[in-house]
Scaffold this motif. Structure first.
Motif, short mmCIF file in Angstrom:
data_model
loop_
_atom_site.label_atom_id
_atom_site.label_comp_id
_atom_site.label_asym_id
_atom_site.label_seq_id
_atom_site.Cartn_x
_atom_site.Cartn_y
_atom_site.Cartn_z
N LEU A 62 0.83 -1.21 0.00
CA LEU A 62 0.00 0.00 0.00
C LEU A 62 0.86 1.26 0.00
CD1 LEU A 62 -2.84 -0.87 2.54
CD2 LEU A 62 -3.02 -0.72 0.06
N ASN A 63 0.32 2.32 -0.56
CA ASN A 63 0.97 3.62 -0.48
C ASN A 63 0.83 4.19 0.93
OD1 ASN A 63 1.52 3.41 -3.23
ND2 ASN A 63 -0.41 4.41 -3.80
N GLY A 66 -2.67 4.77 2.30
CA GLY A 66 -3.44 3.62 2.77
C GLY A 66 -3.07 3.14 4.15
N SER A 220 -7.71 -4.90 1.20
CA SER A 220 -6.52 -4.05 1.07
C SER A 220 -6.13 -3.86 -0.39
CB SER A 220 -5.36 -4.65 1.84
OG SER A 220 -4.91 -5.86 1.25
N GLN A 224 -5.78 -0.45 -2.37
CA GLN A 224 -4.56 -0.10 -3.09
C GLN A 224 -4.87 0.52 -4.46
OE1 GLN A 224 -2.06 -3.47 -3.79
NE2 GLN A 224 -0.52 -2.33 -4.93
#
Length: 227
Positions: A62-63, A66, A220, A224
């Motif tokens: 994730l960035n 997130g 998740s 993403q």
């Protein structure tokens, strides 16, 4: 009076009061709370290590945007694992076998990821509905197909969790009933059936953990795409 095998999935009631709220809330009592001491005991250390490792693994792709979902996704993972595991014990009830509850968890979280994507990066979010380089005649068809695939995601999440747990519980009850009936007539076959039942129970413990992990992992991945 013969009871249906599906009676185990009915919400328990006491004096007309549904007890599903207790089945959902009481598992949290089993988890130890952190103490004020400098050094934790073994159980708290193991619990903290598991949560930290899972959070790191979940947030790896994730960035940074997130990472705000870390507490929510980790709590959801622990919640689903606890309910799924406790539902394998005798005389218990598994709330996650109810499609309404699973959809009640999946739909708001999925909708939140979609809204975040439309708010932060609307061009990229809408661009997922049409792959790059699509021929002009296929554009309307692909937009409809991608829209349906987007809207069906929460339904797939809920149905996957419900179907796997329901099938496992039914299979365990069928094999247990067969072993009980065969015991006075064919004890050897009954022992073999009980062995299969034990192995199936171990498999269902793994399924209970894996399905909770898959549910949170897919959520998740949806996040993403929109962060």
């Amino acid at each position: 009076m013969m009871l249906s095998y599906f009676d185990q999935f009915m919400s328990p009631t006491f004096l007309g009061i549904p007890l599903i709220a207790l089945a959902i809330a009481l598992p949290w009592v089993l988890f130890p709370t952190p103490s004020s001491r400098w050094v934790n005991n073994r159980l708290l250390t193991l619990q903290g290590w598991f949560i930290n490792r899972f959070t790191q693994q979940l947030l790896l792709p994730l960035n940074v945007g997130g990472h705000k979902w870390a507490v929510l996704l980790t709590s959801l993972m622990v919640f689903l694992i606890t309910i799924n595991m406790l539902g394998l014990l005798p005389y218990t009830y598994t709330p996650t076998t109810q499609l309404s509850m699973n959809l009640g968890i999946a739909v708001p979280l999925w909708l939140a990821t979609v809204i975040i994507g439309l708010r932060n990066q609307p061009t990229a979010a809408l661009g997922h509905l049409l792959p790059e380089g699509t021929p002009v005649p296929l554009i309307p068809v692909l937009i409809i197909i991608e829209t349906i695939s987007l809207l069906i995601r929460p339904l797939a999440l809920g149905v996957r969790l419900t179907a796997n747990l329901t099938a496992g519980h039914l299979l365990i009850q069928l094999i247990a009933t067969g072993a009980f009936v065969l015991l006075p007539m064919m004890p050897t076959v009954a022992i073999l059936t009980a062995t299969v039942l034990f192995l199936l129970t171990l498999l269902e413990v793994a399924v209970a953990m894996i399905q909770a992990y898959v549910f949170v992992l897919l959520m998740s991945l949806y996040l993403q795409e929109n962060v």
